[in-house]
Design a protein around this motif. Sequence first.
Motif: not given
Length: 316
Positions: A195, A241, A245-247, A250-251, A254, A293
């Motif tokens: 993360g 990623k 852990g995420v594209p 998307e981060y 979030q 979300v």
Amino acid sequence: MLGFRDPVADAIGLLRPHTVIGPSLRAAGEWAVRFDPFLHVRIGGLVHGTCWLILEGHEPMLLREGDTFMLGNPPPYVLASTLDARPRPAEAVWVGAEDGFVRLGPESEEDLYLCVGHIAFDDRNAALLTDLLPPLVIVRVADPHGRQLAQLIDLLAIEVGVAAAGGPLVQNHLAQILLVHMLRAHAGQTDRPTGWLGALNEDGIGAALRAVHADVAHSWSLKELAEISHMSRSTFAHAFKSHVGVPPLEYLIQWRMSLARDALARDTLSISELARATGYLSESAFSTAFRRVVGTSPAQFRNQTRQSSPSTANEN
């Protein structure tokens, strides 16, 4: 406008950490203490001596002087002088604390000094950290971060052992510094996605994350973030990623929603102001992203938070 600085500082700021230090443990002879599951993070280190840390579902680990450990949302665990010692419930043992210490066995024969602290977070954003942590992180004194962590544990132990002015404030800050150094150590130990911890050890990805945190209202594109990281778009997207852990985009969403939850809970901005502060051109676009979300609308989230707050409860 929402304020942003550094990914680590921002995330820990949103967690609103509350630190409880000690009591510390001094022990001699054969002993064992069993701890029930608890939320969030416990950090500890051995100022002197050795002991076993026995975490449910893991192999027992022998801790030595200078070693530091961090537990994230852990299952039950035991600290013990030997593997066959019969454990006593920690709650019953800790009731006997005096002057910041729990003592087991004769004081004149003490061969263990363990300093511990519990760090609790705001439940609304606690997952920002706890979802990234394994149940147990151990940093040995010989590890790259080990000596620095051991020195912080020693300083914390000194503050616990003296009744000096400003002691709780110093303890709280030392514990948070200890947390940051433990997170750095953990990020360096693992090859799994970590993360926002990925920003700690990856210069290119870290540059992109710092840019996002510095201006969360900007309409970031994958191309812009890749250029900041000095990578092609495809290489950057894959590397981001892999480490986080995420594209990337998307981060960004979030993180914006984490900031929005915090602002709504504290009721510091109207929904239209919050939409602009987090990079949305309209309140409806912001509300759609928030619902996706968080699972509820911004207005519903704010009302639910008001109803569950202690002040509201007292008024009712």
